[in-house]
Design a protein around this motif. Structure first.
Motif, mmCIF file in Angstrom:
data_model
loop_
_atom_site.group_PDB
_atom_site.id
_atom_site.type_symbol
_atom_site.label_atom_id
_atom_site.label_comp_id
_atom_site.label_asym_id
_atom_site.label_seq_id
_atom_site.Cartn_x
_atom_site.Cartn_y
_atom_site.Cartn_z
ATOM 1 N N UNK A 292 2.326 6.030 9.626
ATOM 2 C CA UNK A 292 3.698 6.156 10.137
ATOM 3 C C UNK A 292 4.725 5.937 9.027
ATOM 4 N N UNK A 293 4.490 4.926 8.210
ATOM 5 C CA UNK A 293 5.452 4.606 7.145
ATOM 6 C C UNK A 293 5.460 5.682 6.069
ATOM 7 N N UNK A 294 4.277 6.167 5.681
ATOM 8 C CA UNK A 294 4.203 7.219 4.665
ATOM 9 C C UNK A 294 4.841 8.510 5.159
ATOM 10 N N UNK A 295 4.696 8.788 6.442
ATOM 11 C CA UNK A 295 5.287 10.011 7.005
ATOM 12 C C UNK A 295 6.811 10.006 6.806
ATOM 13 N N UNK A 296 7.414 8.814 6.907
ATOM 14 C CA UNK A 296 8.864 8.701 6.725
ATOM 15 C C UNK A 296 9.239 8.662 5.244
ATOM 16 N N UNK A 297 8.501 7.880 4.480
ATOM 17 C CA UNK A 297 8.844 7.687 3.061
ATOM 18 C C UNK A 297 8.645 8.958 2.247
ATOM 19 N N UNK A 298 7.614 9.727 2.555
ATOM 20 C CA UNK A 298 7.323 10.926 1.770
ATOM 21 C C UNK A 298 8.142 12.135 2.206
ATOM 22 N N UNK A 299 8.780 12.025 3.365
ATOM 23 C CA UNK A 299 9.572 13.143 3.888
ATOM 24 C C UNK A 299 10.960 12.661 4.278
ATOM 25 N N UNK B 166 4.155 6.101 -5.183
ATOM 26 C CA UNK B 166 4.296 6.267 -6.636
ATOM 27 C C UNK B 166 3.240 7.229 -7.167
ATOM 28 N N UNK B 167 2.022 7.108 -6.673
ATOM 29 C CA UNK B 167 0.933 7.966 -7.136
ATOM 30 C C UNK B 167 1.168 9.419 -6.755
ATOM 31 N N UNK B 168 1.605 9.669 -5.525
ATOM 32 C CA UNK B 168 1.811 11.044 -5.085
ATOM 33 C C UNK B 168 3.045 11.668 -5.712
ATOM 34 N N UNK B 169 4.033 10.855 -6.004
ATOM 35 C CA UNK B 169 5.238 11.395 -6.643
ATOM 36 C C UNK B 169 4.937 11.873 -8.071
ATOM 37 N N UNK B 170 3.944 11.248 -8.700
ATOM 38 C CA UNK B 170 3.564 11.653 -10.055
ATOM 39 C C UNK B 170 2.652 12.869 -9.962
ATOM 40 N N UNK B 171 3.182 13.973 -9.480
ATOM 41 C CA UNK B 171 2.385 15.188 -9.268
ATOM 42 C C UNK B 171 2.026 15.825 -10.599
ATOM 43 N N UNK B 172 0.838 16.427 -10.696
ATOM 44 C CA UNK B 172 0.452 17.128 -11.922
ATOM 45 C C UNK B 172 1.407 18.280 -12.224
ATOM 46 N N UNK B 173 1.409 18.698 -13.476
ATOM 47 C CA UNK B 173 2.274 19.802 -13.872
ATOM 48 C C UNK B 173 1.926 21.049 -13.070
ATOM 49 N N UNK B 174 2.938 21.715 -12.559
ATOM 50 C CA UNK B 174 2.726 22.932 -11.783
ATOM 51 C C UNK B 174 2.490 22.679 -10.315
ATOM 52 N N UNK B 175 2.464 21.388 -9.890
ATOM 53 C CA UNK B 175 2.252 21.075 -8.490
ATOM 54 C C UNK B 175 3.593 20.992 -7.787
ATOM 55 N N UNK B 176 3.642 21.464 -6.540
ATOM 56 C CA UNK B 176 4.908 21.450 -5.823
ATOM 57 C C UNK B 176 5.215 20.095 -5.192
ATOM 58 N N UNK B 177 4.297 19.122 -5.354
ATOM 59 C CA UNK B 177 4.584 17.777 -4.874
ATOM 60 C C UNK B 177 4.361 17.569 -3.395
ATOM 61 N N UNK B 178 3.688 18.480 -2.724
ATOM 62 C CA UNK B 178 3.455 18.327 -1.296
ATOM 63 C C UNK B 178 2.041 18.694 -0.918
ATOM 64 N N UNK B 179 1.753 18.632 0.377
ATOM 65 C CA UNK B 179 0.428 18.979 0.858
ATOM 66 C C UNK B 179 0.091 18.223 2.123
ATOM 67 N N UNK B 180 -1.192 17.962 2.300
ATOM 68 C CA UNK B 180 -1.671 17.238 3.478
ATOM 69 C C UNK B 180 -2.239 15.903 3.030
ATOM 70 N N UNK C 190 0.824 -1.201 0.000
ATOM 71 C CA UNK C 190 0.000 0.000 0.000
ATOM 72 C C UNK C 190 0.859 1.251 0.000
ATOM 73 N N UNK C 191 1.922 1.256 0.787
ATOM 74 C CA UNK C 191 2.841 2.402 0.834
ATOM 75 C C UNK C 191 3.465 2.642 -0.532
ATOM 76 N N UNK C 192 3.912 1.569 -1.186
ATOM 77 C CA UNK C 192 4.529 1.709 -2.512
ATOM 78 C C UNK C 192 3.541 2.324 -3.500
ATOM 79 N N UNK C 193 2.301 1.852 -3.475
ATOM 80 C CA UNK C 193 1.289 2.365 -4.406
ATOM 81 C C UNK C 193 1.010 3.847 -4.167
ATOM 82 N N UNK C 194 0.854 4.220 -2.899
ATOM 83 C CA UNK C 194 0.553 5.617 -2.577
ATOM 84 C C UNK C 194 1.735 6.512 -2.932
#
Length: 225
Positions: A79-86, A47-61, A41-45
């Motif tokens: 907990x795992x996403x908090x570490x992997x995404x940051x 990969x999806x969030x890293x593929x940010x739309x054009x003009x997106x800064x790649x972050x958020x809530x 599940x972490x891998x899927x999320x």
């Protein structure tokens, strides 16, 4: 007993039969926890969030939620996403949080109860919810309450991450038309849910009083689902 007397007389008697003495029964409520492949599940999320739309800064809530049988997985996923995404030195682009609508558990959503999620506003990045569930029923509560948040659902059984949509505006138009149609009705059906604590007799009583005040007929239906 009353039943025997009625059979002999051929007609029901206008009285109350004596009920059997009540006994106290001990009940043990068992919470069911279902194991989830959190790593997948972490891998899927990610990969999806890293593929940010054009003009997106790649972050958020990022809000992590799900149904009650996946409570442990929701906490582990967050907990795992908090570490992997940051990663260290990355600036902490994603704020990963588990919202709560009390008295439900953190991250738990029911078909009638969902946390209200904050809108970061312009320049605040994306608002995304990740929802662990094998269906849409409870997820729809979260989407209806938070139409501004992008919804991703991870199915723990199919092991698939999908983006989900809900036509909130269309739903409101349909319900508004139903309200307008009900203004001319003389008879109303009231459904009280009997599954767990979903039905509230006090609310039912209030609605019945209002209908009587307005000289409307009604009938009550008890449904478990």
């Amino acid at each position: 007993g009353c039943g025997d007397e009625e059979k002999k007389s051929g007609s029901p008697r206008d009285r109350t039969c004596a009920a059997a003495p009540r006994k106290k029964v001990s009940v043990l409520y068992v919470f069911v926890e279902i194991r989830v492949d959190v790593a997948h599940a972490v891998d899927c999320v990610e990969v999806t969030l890293r593929a940010a739309p054009a003009g997106d800064n790649g972050g958020g809530v990022l809000y992590v939620m799900g149904t009650v049988q996946f409570r442990a997985a929701v906490a582990q996923l967050a907990d795992t996403l908090r570490t992997r995404l940051n990663p260290p030195g990355g600036g902490g682009a994603w704020e990963v949080t588990i919202p709560q609508a009390k008295p439900l558990s953190p991250g738990e959503v029911l078909g009638c109860t969902s946390p209200r999620l904050a809108d970061p506003g312009p320049g605040g990045g994306r608002s995304v919810m990740v929802f662990l569930a094998d269906g849409r029923f409870h997820l729809e509560a979260a989407m209806i309450s938070n139409p501004h948040v992008q919804a991703l659902r991870y199915d723990p059984y199919a092991k698939v991450l999908t983006e989900e949509k809900y036509e909130t505006d269309q739903m409101k138009r349909i319900r508004h038309r139903a309200i307008l149609d009900a203004r001319s009705a003389d008879t109303f059906g009231l459904i009280l849910g009997t599954l767990g604590r979903q039905g509230n007799p006090a609310i039912l009583g209030r609605i019945r009083s209002l209908l009587r005040e307005h000289h409307k007929h009604y009938f009550v239906i008890l449904l478990s689902e």
